[in-house]
Design an enzyme around this catalytic site. Structure first.
Site, short mmCIF file in Angstrom:
data_model
loop_
_atom_site.label_atom_id
_atom_site.label_comp_id
_atom_site.label_asym_id
_atom_site.label_seq_id
_atom_site.Cartn_x
_atom_site.Cartn_y
_atom_site.Cartn_z
N TYR A 223 0.85 -1.20 0.00
CA TYR A 223 0.00 0.00 0.00
C TYR A 223 0.88 1.25 0.00
O TYR A 223 1.84 1.33 0.78
CB TYR A 223 -0.94 0.00 1.22
CG TYR A 223 -1.94 -1.13 1.12
CD1 TYR A 223 -3.13 -0.97 0.41
CD2 TYR A 223 -1.67 -2.39 1.66
CE1 TYR A 223 -4.03 -2.01 0.25
CE2 TYR A 223 -2.56 -3.45 1.51
CZ TYR A 223 -3.74 -3.25 0.80
OH TYR A 223 -4.61 -4.29 0.63
N SER A 224 0.55 2.18 -0.88
CA SER A 224 1.30 3.44 -0.94
C SER A 224 1.06 4.21 0.36
O SER A 224 -0.07 4.31 0.84
CB SER A 224 0.80 4.31 -2.09
OG SER A 224 0.80 3.60 -3.29
N CYS A 405 -0.19 7.51 -10.63
CA CYS A 405 -0.45 6.46 -9.63
C CYS A 405 -1.93 6.12 -9.61
O CYS A 405 -2.79 7.00 -9.67
CB CYS A 405 0.01 6.94 -8.25
SG CYS A 405 0.00 5.62 -7.02
N GLU A 445 3.42 4.30 -10.89
CA GLU A 445 3.12 3.19 -9.99
C GLU A 445 1.63 2.90 -10.10
O GLU A 445 0.80 3.61 -9.55
CB GLU A 445 3.49 3.56 -8.55
CG GLU A 445 3.52 2.35 -7.64
CD GLU A 445 4.43 2.59 -6.45
OE1 GLU A 445 5.64 2.31 -6.57
OE2 GLU A 445 3.94 3.08 -5.43
N TYR A 447 -1.51 -0.22 -10.23
CA TYR A 447 -1.77 -1.56 -9.68
C TYR A 447 -3.20 -2.00 -9.93
O TYR A 447 -4.01 -1.18 -10.35
CB TYR A 447 -1.46 -1.58 -8.18
CG TYR A 447 -2.01 -0.41 -7.39
CD1 TYR A 447 -3.32 -0.40 -6.93
CD2 TYR A 447 -1.21 0.72 -7.15
CE1 TYR A 447 -3.81 0.68 -6.20
CE2 TYR A 447 -1.70 1.80 -6.43
CZ TYR A 447 -3.00 1.77 -5.95
OH TYR A 447 -3.50 2.85 -5.24
C1 LIG Z 1 2.94 -0.54 -5.21
C2 LIG Z 1 1.48 -0.77 -4.86
C3 LIG Z 1 0.80 0.19 -4.14
C4 LIG Z 1 -0.53 -0.01 -3.83
N1 LIG Z 1 -1.16 0.96 -3.11
C5 LIG Z 1 -2.46 0.81 -2.81
C6 LIG Z 1 -3.14 1.83 -2.08
O1 LIG Z 1 -2.59 2.88 -1.74
N2 LIG Z 1 -4.45 1.61 -1.78
C7 LIG Z 1 -5.12 0.48 -2.16
O2 LIG Z 1 -6.30 0.35 -1.82
N3 LIG Z 1 -4.48 -0.50 -2.85
C8 LIG Z 1 -3.18 -0.37 -3.15
N4 LIG Z 1 -2.53 -1.37 -3.84
C9 LIG Z 1 -3.26 -2.62 -4.15
C10 LIG Z 1 -3.13 -3.59 -2.97
O3 LIG Z 1 -1.78 -4.04 -2.87
C11 LIG Z 1 -3.98 -4.85 -3.11
O4 LIG Z 1 -3.70 -5.46 -4.35
C12 LIG Z 1 -5.46 -4.58 -3.02
O5 LIG Z 1 -5.80 -4.01 -1.77
C13 LIG Z 1 -6.24 -5.92 -3.16
O6 LIG Z 1 -5.78 -6.81 -2.22
P1 LIG Z 1 -6.79 -7.81 -1.48
O7 LIG Z 1 -5.99 -8.69 -0.59
O8 LIG Z 1 -7.89 -7.04 -0.87
O9 LIG Z 1 -7.37 -8.62 -2.70
P2 LIG Z 1 -7.11 -10.17 -3.00
O10 LIG Z 1 -7.85 -11.00 -2.05
O11 LIG Z 1 -5.66 -10.37 -3.12
O12 LIG Z 1 -7.79 -10.26 -4.39
C14 LIG Z 1 -7.18 -9.73 -5.53
C15 LIG Z 1 -7.45 -10.68 -6.67
O13 LIG Z 1 -8.83 -10.67 -6.95
C16 LIG Z 1 -9.02 -10.85 -8.33
N5 LIG Z 1 -9.82 -9.74 -8.85
C17 LIG Z 1 -9.70 -8.45 -8.51
N6 LIG Z 1 -10.61 -7.71 -9.16
C18 LIG Z 1 -11.30 -8.55 -9.94
C19 LIG Z 1 -12.36 -8.41 -10.88
N7 LIG Z 1 -12.90 -7.21 -11.12
N8 LIG Z 1 -12.81 -9.51 -11.50
C20 LIG Z 1 -12.28 -10.73 -11.25
N9 LIG Z 1 -11.29 -10.94 -10.39
C21 LIG Z 1 -10.80 -9.87 -9.76
C22 LIG Z 1 -7.66 -10.90 -8.98
O14 LIG Z 1 -7.32 -12.26 -9.11
C23 LIG Z 1 -6.79 -10.26 -7.95
O15 LIG Z 1 -5.46 -10.71 -8.00
C24 LIG Z 1 -1.19 -1.18 -4.20
C25 LIG Z 1 -0.51 -2.15 -4.94
C26 LIG Z 1 0.80 -1.94 -5.27
C27 LIG Z 1 1.53 -3.00 -6.07
#
Ligand SMILES: Cc1cc2nc3c(=O)[nH]c(=O)nc-3n(C[C@H](O)[C@H](O)[C@H](O)COP(=O)(O)OP(=O)(O)OC[C@H]3O[C@@H](n4cnc5c(N)ncnc54)[C@H](O)[C@@H]3O)c2cc1C
Length: 447
Positions: A223-224, A405, A445, A447
């Site tokens: 998370y940023s 971003c 950046e 994501y």
């Molecule tokens: C450098 C960086 C900075 C980031 N900063 C932020 C930030 O500031 N704020 C923020 O909220 N997030 C940010 N993220 C994103 C964050 O890291 C997570 O990826 C995000 O919160 C989702 O994680 P999760 O565990 O909730 O979802 P997970 O349980 O990991 O689920 C994600 C998975 O769900 C599936 N999926 C997602 N959307 C769909 C769809 N529409 N249809 C079908 N399948 C889908 C995909 O397989 C995906 O990989 C950042 C990511 C990076 C790489």
């Protein structure tokens, strides 16, 4: 007292026997046997002069928490390929880098300082070879401040997944106003117990509690960071995030699926312990130049690093805390969201706009409420296209940095708009963008 030390490639021209004992110890700490082996490439042959203060002088001193020598500077010549390594080493030895300059900017190592040490280290063969291909008068290639910073005082991976920092939640507040879509939270963690620190533009990792469907601990998500290095409370003891709960319809079953980590974060409560790793990231660092032009293109939670920048630039208490960074350049934020209530940190930004009308420009693209020139939804790329000529002009200045971003995929639309502006000047946008990237002036950046 000023000293010169040389790492890796130029060490060859010195002789260990001519060294004083103290200097020899210092140079031993910089034994080129740890150097990377690719300094013979064109980039690798570039040299930089680090001015370092407070460096501890031997292994015993390294264990102490107080540097032995606090006055005087040590000058270290570092090949480009070893900059990060040297940075880390200097930090470990308690040294503080007070400046980095490309070697040609200060002359060769030997004429840059009045009292050079003229004698080290029988370097091993693999470190010796590059010296013959790395003359001290390398081609002039200015190092941008962002690059210098990337290579210098940026903390990385202070906490790793196998021993994360445990941060207590201080607050978890909703950011989306009534009528907006989705759930986005501003979450602040206490960092007062450990050594987790960061700079604007970095990210941290969060390891959600519990296990995955195979019974294994969850993997971290990045998370940023949405706060400045001083934190929202300006006491250097907190870090804040801006997290959107991932929610989507399963493409086959049609069921609503909630993301693991984002749901965990959006629901945590003050007092909860959270596993934090990092910080990581050198892509989105803000240049030190207070006169720079900073173009920020954000969608949704992509606003997080830009909130940190804007606080650092304009918040009164931040300006007082950072006497060396009194921003007087231009910051332009173009922010894409679906509805007005989704404009995260709206009041903060608009207040900055009122206070610094000459230095801060705020442009919204509110897709479900505003229309683009063709009568369709107003996405960020449409705003970029509208302002492309002005943006193009700004990008011609060597101290303009453009940051992007948020949602993956936003790059293409922005490329389209900018390509039109570039073509009016007979320039290929993609080529120009690549040049900006090379000069560390184009930062993405998504994501
Ligand atoms: C450098 C960086 C900075 C980031 N900063 C932020 C930030 O500031 N704020 C923020 O909220 N997030 C940010 N993220 C994103 C964050 O890291 C997570 O990826 C995000 O919160 C989702 O994680 P999760 O565990 O909730 O979802 P997970 O349980 O990991 O689920 C994600 C998975 O769900 C599936 N999926 C997602 N959307 C769909 C769809 N529409 N249809 C079908 N399948 C889908 C995909 O397989 C995906 O990989 C950042 C990511 C990076 C790489």
């Amino acid at each position: 007292m000023r000293r010169v030390m040389t790492v890796g490639s130029v060490a060859l021209c010195f002789r260990r026997t001519q060294l004083g004992l103290e200097s020899q110890k210092i140079l031993d700490m910089y034994n080129p046997s740890v150097s990377g082996g690719n300094a013979s490439t064109a980039a690798g042959s570039r040299l930089f002069l680090y001015e370092v203060q407070g460096l501890r002088q031997n292994a015993e001193a390294d264990k102490s928490s107080t540097p032995i020598r606090k006055s005087g500077s040590v000058f270290i010549t570092v090949p480009y390929t070893r900059m990060n390594q040297e940075m880390q080493r200097i930090a470990r030895l308690g040294g503080k880098i007070v400046s980095i300059q490309p070697i040609e900017a200060v002359g060769t190592a030997s004429n840059a300082v009045p009292t050079p040490i003229t004698a080290p280290v029988a370097a091993p063969a693999e470190a010796v070879a590059p010296a013959q291909t790395a003359p001290t008068t390398t081609k002039k290639k200015p190092m941008t401040q962002a690059a210098a910073k990337a290579a210098s005082s940026v903390p990385v991976n202070l906490y790793k997944p196998n021993s994360p920092y445990i941060g207590k939640v201080l607050s978890n507040e909703p950011l989306v106003q009534e009528g907006g879509s989705g759930d986005v939270q501003h979450i602040t963690f206490d960092l007062s117990e450990g050594n987790l620190h960061y700079v604007e533009g970095q990210s941290i990792g969060i390891i959600p509690a519990g296990t995955d469907d195979k019974g294994k601990p969850h993997k971290l998500r990045l998370y940023s960071i949405a706060s400045t290095r001083h934190g929202d409370r300006l006491d250097d003891k907190t870090v804040s995030l801006c997290v959107r709960q991932l929610e989507y319809k399963h493409p086959e079953s049609g069921e609503t699926v909630y993301g693991t980590c984002s749901t965990y974060l959006c629901n945590i409560e003050p007092g909860d312990d959270v596993k934090i790793t990092g910080p990581v990231g050198k892509e989105m660092l803000l240049p030190d130049d207070p006169e720079a032009t900073i173009i920020m293109l954000a969608t949704g939670t992509g606003i997080a690093p830009f909130r940190a920048y804007l606080w650092r630039m304009f918040m009164e208490a931040e300006r007082q805390a950072n006497p060396d960074y009194q921003f007087k350049g231009l910051a332009w934020l173009i922010f894409g969201v679906p509805y007005t209530p989704n404009v995260l940190y709206k009041e903060e930004f608009e207040q900055i706009g009122e206070q610094y009308p000459e230095n801060f420009k705020l442009t919204y693209a509110i897709s479900r409420e505003q229309e683009n020139a063709e009568g369709g939804r107003m996405y960020i790329q449409h705003r970029v296209a509208e302002h492309a000529d002005e943006l193009w002009d700004l990008m011609q200045k060597p101290n303009t940095h453009t940051y992007m971003c948020g949602l993956k995929g936003m790059e293409d639309g922005i490329d389209e708009g900018m390509a039109v502006a570039a073509s009016k000047h007979g320039v290929d946008w993609v080529e120009f963008r690549k040049q900006m990237k090379k000069a560390h002036r184009w930062h993405v950046e998504t994501y």
